[in-house]
Design an enzyme around this catalytic site. Sequence first.
Site, PDB file in Angstrom:
ATOM      1  N   ASP A  39       0.844  -1.193   0.000  1.00  0.00           N
ATOM      2  CA  ASP A  39       0.000   0.000   0.000  1.00  0.00           C
ATOM      3  C   ASP A  39       0.879   1.244   0.000  1.00  0.00           C
ATOM      4  O   ASP A  39       2.046   1.215   0.417  1.00  0.00           O
ATOM      5  CB  ASP A  39      -0.940   0.003   1.199  1.00  0.00           C
ATOM      6  CG  ASP A  39      -0.191  -0.039   2.532  1.00  0.00           C
ATOM      7  OD1 ASP A  39       0.730  -0.883   2.673  1.00  0.00           O
ATOM      8  OD2 ASP A  39      -0.504   0.761   3.436  1.00  0.00           O
ATOM      9  N   GLU A  63       0.031  -1.091   5.796  1.00  0.00           N
ATOM     10  CA  GLU A  63       1.066  -0.551   6.675  1.00  0.00           C
ATOM     11  C   GLU A  63       0.865   0.929   6.956  1.00  0.00           C
ATOM     12  O   GLU A  63       1.096   1.400   8.068  1.00  0.00           O
ATOM     13  CB  GLU A  63       2.446  -0.793   6.050  1.00  0.00           C
ATOM     14  CG  GLU A  63       3.619  -0.588   6.995  1.00  0.00           C
ATOM     15  CD  GLU A  63       4.173   0.829   6.996  1.00  0.00           C
ATOM     16  OE1 GLU A  63       5.054   1.122   7.827  1.00  0.00           O
ATOM     17  OE2 GLU A  63       3.718   1.663   6.174  1.00  0.00           O
TER      18      GLU A  63
END
Length: 461
Positions: A87, A150
């Site tokens: 991400d 994350e």
Amino acid sequence: MNFLEQVKQYEEQFLSDLKGLIAIPSLENFDTATEGAPFGVDVREALDYMLNLGREAGFEVIDYDGYAGAIVYGEGSESIGMLGHLDVVPFGEGWSKEATDMQIHDGYIFGRGVLDDKGPTMAAFYAMKLLKDNGTKLDKKLILILGTNEETGMRCMDYYKEHGEIPTAGFTPDADFPVIYGEKGHLGVVISSKEPTVIKSMKAGERPNIVIGKAAAELPKMSQEDIDLFKYYLKVNHLKGEIYHNDDSDTIEIEGKYFHAAMAYNGINAAVHVLNFVGATYDDKLAQQLSVLLDDWKGSGFGIDMEGGYMGFLTMNTGIVEVNNGETTVTIDIRYPNITDGDALIAKMKDALAASTVKIEMVSADDSVPLFVDPDSKLVKTLEQSYREYSGDYTTPNKTIGGGTYARKFDNFVAFGPEFPQHEETSFFVGGPHEKDEGVKIESLMKAVAIYAKAAQDLAK
């Protein structure tokens, strides 16, 4: 075996594979979340992309319901983990290149994620590929764990820990070289007030962990004196800004500088400047008090400024500011050294709010404790040796950081690269993590592949 020499033959394919991954705008988006894609279809696509690369390379791959994935090499009752995330943070403004179209310029690659963390994750994958292609026999299995959340909470790793194999030791390629053996604690705080303010509406900031690089606030129609004061404020603070005239209101906009919250001192927080201007110009008590509390990135406004022996000073970032329907809400990101804890900081902040000139309350607080691994441990020493052998750097010390990585989610894990301490001067701008024009030198990433291969081999013996 000289991995640095061998990695040269992989460069063209590495860049091709990374370009395909960068092209996927893997931002968390719950509007498109479905079963198997808990953080949205774009993040899911990035995960599928990496798992497919793993299959094509002949690795075992595991999909943990879209929360995470794993690429596995070798066998053994123990395992060594490498933790990367797919991400990315929002692109922000001011790019001179397309954020999802990886471009090469004078030996550098640019695109959102080339440094944080798609490029390093790809480097870890190619380190495994290099070992496999050489038929390297290991006593422990290697697991490349692919996270998808994350940047917005690490819930993906919570899910993985419930369903996947927990490695004996390992590292995340999501910071700096040499070895990051400690990470500051991470406290997220939301404060709120219903006190009156002249600000009609305001929505500034995208994520708590990014310094607000642009902020706008809708105000009542401005007098010529107010307009002149705004221009003066911009001038004395070396800022850029605009006034947009509406029918029954005016909107001021200030440009700051986006940066990672862990290094808030390198950014310029546009929202704090907006509050400071409004407080001074309109004698707005709420804006004035918020300016006092939020102005100093060391947290002195809340009385929480401090410095630790291992981890240095506390940092504080104002990440989101909203004024809507008579309520003002501020989200704050704090990184603190291991000489204190979240409870002590929360108590001090509540005391500061109680003593403020207007009513402001703490709505929520979420604490993640510091990470600290013995700098003389086998893990740290093995990684350090791998770095020194291929970098030729025997002087830069291991260190601690303010950023929060996946390492804090597991025992006996540290952050390890990919950024090198020696940064060369360029005639063009190269952005860092969370910045516009995020970029990294190709040579550095390829050297990281060799370092990771050596480190994984030595840890898995």
